[in-house]
Motif scaffolding. Structure first.
Motif, mmCIF file in Angstrom:
data_model
loop_
_atom_site.group_PDB
_atom_site.id
_atom_site.type_symbol
_atom_site.label_atom_id
_atom_site.label_comp_id
_atom_site.label_asym_id
_atom_site.label_seq_id
_atom_site.Cartn_x
_atom_site.Cartn_y
_atom_site.Cartn_z
ATOM 1 N N ARG A 272 0.803 -1.214 0.000
ATOM 2 C CA ARG A 272 0.000 0.000 0.000
ATOM 3 C C ARG A 272 0.844 1.277 0.000
ATOM 4 N N GLU A 392 1.184 8.684 -7.749
ATOM 5 C CA GLU A 392 0.548 7.759 -6.813
ATOM 6 C C GLU A 392 -0.597 6.973 -7.419
ATOM 7 N N CYS A 437 -5.391 1.315 -5.898
ATOM 8 C CA CYS A 437 -4.570 2.474 -6.248
ATOM 9 C C CYS A 437 -5.087 3.142 -7.515
#
Length: 476
Positions: A272, A392, A437
């Motif tokens: 993560r 990200e 994500c």
């Protein structure tokens, strides 16, 4: 417990209904200035990462999506094409592309057909069953996949991207706000082909392990396999089982590594949060991931050793390869010379965006790791330097402001993501984290981009909760 697929699909339908809120489909539908339909997300690929991403987007109520895969239906990904192992190499208990839906999990699918006892007795998942499960998940979730659709070019467009697609009978243009490249381990470059082979041996004499190989054509032939990874041993086994007269397997290392260092990295904290590390830390981890050899599974070696005509040559890299009258001559670092009929290169994949013709217009503007970091001149750092430097949400970052908005909507969910987001794409292991994500980033971008339009709708929203009962207002 359900006892067949019909019951499982009914249970999945109920589960989806239970978790349906909020059920409003968004974002707002868009068309181009010429009135053409604009997809919110086009996913290039139809394999497990593409399907998992699609399931996640559908659960987020982002349903205006399209998957494009160049293969025939049922042949997406490697499992029934060039994957030559017998089973998956990962434990059966791993969550996969089910986006946390219990009744969409592989275990639920397997038990519905074969029972709980069969699941308890199952060790590793046969690859054909994994492919059958992916096909089932695609169907029951209503994922729109267009097969025999090869992406020829992705170009900037006022709507986001114009994707040129070559089908069986025509070439068409598809518009999309975002594009996700879910194109597999080699999807950010391609097979790693040693130049000493490609420059000196006719293509009819060799194949990479990721190619379709007709093993019937090498029945009774002498075969050389190069590589120390699991795929290389799978190909040796396939050649032996296909009737090769002899298989010589060459590995540069003097002995197999014993420790699969990637196993240490399999925990939620790293999956993560790798993306949140600073560049120096990510570079440290990536160097070690790429530098440490991953051992082939013992059962892959045993599968080869079962055949007396299998010969493993450790500490034997190739110095030269050339075609001779008797076949192909190999000279090794051990000073030996061997003559074979056919070569199989189990040499893995490389990241090199210049090899992606469909990205030729965008590739020069995509920021790479070598643009961000001072890297060494050794082969390892040069390899890392070719990886795209991703944000990200696995989105590209532009080298210049001119392409910043465009490239922020191009996402790499393939082998090119390793240096930026860690090992969430190296297999099924980190897939749930990859999906979250991607989906969270796509959801965020769409909402922030359209917030003005949502504000306008919000301020004009006037649907009465008292329709047909306005007398209650007067008596209040």
């Amino acid at each position: 417990m359900v006892s067949n697929l019909d019951e499982l699909e009914a249970a999945l339908s109920r589960e989806l209904d239970i978790y349906a809120y909020p059920d409003r489909i968004w974002p707002m539908q868009r068309t181009s200035s010429e009135g053409e339909h604009v997809f919110d997300v086009v996913i290039v690929g139809g394999g497990q990462a593409a399907i998992g991403t699609a399931v996640g987007l559908i659960r987020e109520r982002i349903a205006n999506i399209l998957l494009l895969d160049e293969n025939e239906a049922g042949e997406e990904g490697p499992w029934v094409t060039y994957a030559r192992m017998i089973t998956l190499r990962t434990t059966k208990n791993m969550p996969g592309p089910d986006a946390d839906l219990l009744n969409a999990s592989f275990r639920a699918w397997y038990e519905a057909q074969f029972g709980a006892q069969a699941w308890a007795q199952l060790n590793l998942v046969p690859k054909e069953q994994w492919m059958a499960y992916l096909k089932w998940l695609r169907r029951v979730m209503g994922i729109p996949v267009e097969n025999n659709a090869r992406v020829r070019r992705i170009s900037p467009h006022r709507a986001g991207f114009q994707v040129e697609v070559e089908g069986a009978n025509d070439i068409k243009q598809v518009l999309a706000r975002k594009v996700v490249l879910a194109t597999g381990l080699g999807g950010a470059g391609g097979p790693r082909i040693p130049s000493l082979v490609s420059s000196s041996v006719p293509k009819a004499r060799w194949a990479h392990s990721s190619e379709m190989i007709d093993f019937e054509t090498i029945r009774g032939k002498r075969v050389a396999v190069l590589g120390g990874n699991a795929s290389a041993f799978d190909n040796s086994a396939a050649a032996l089982e296909g009737g090769a007269a002899e298989v010589l397997h060459f590995v540069r290392r003097k002995q197999h590594p014993e420790v699969n260092t990637l196993r240490y990295l399999e925990f939620a904290g790293l999956f993560r949060n790798f993306i949140r590390l600073d560049d120096e830390w990510r570079l440290r981890f990536t160097r070690r991931m790429l530098d440490q050899g991953i051992p082939p599974p013992p059962y892959s070696i045993e599968r080869c050793n079962f055949h007396p005509n299998f010969h493993l040559l450790m500490g034997c890299g190739w110095i030269s390869v050339s075609e001779v009258d008797g076949g192909v001559e190999i000279v090794t670092t051990a000073g030996e010379t061997h003559i074979v009929d056919f070569l199989i290169l189990g040499t893995g994949f490389e990241v090199d965006l210049t090899r992606l013709d469909f990205l030729s217009e965008l590739q020069p503007h995509i920021q790479l790791w070598r643009d961000r970091m001072q890297l060494g001149l050794d082969a390892l750092d040069q390899e890392i330097g070719r990886h795209p430097y991703l944000g990200e949400g696995l989105q590209c970052i532009s080298r210049s402001p001119d392409y910043a908005d465009t490239l922020s909507n191009l996402h790499f969910a393939n082998g090119g993501s390793l240096a930026s987001v860690g090992p969430i794409f190296t297999g099924i292991n980190g897939m749930p984290f990859l999906i979250r994500c991607l989906v969270e980033a796509i959801s965020r971008d769409f909402f922030l981009s359209d917030v003005g339009a949502y504000w306008d709708e919000f301020t004009q929203f006037d649907r009465s909760d008292f329709e047909g009962k306005r007398e209650l207002l007067a008596s209040a």
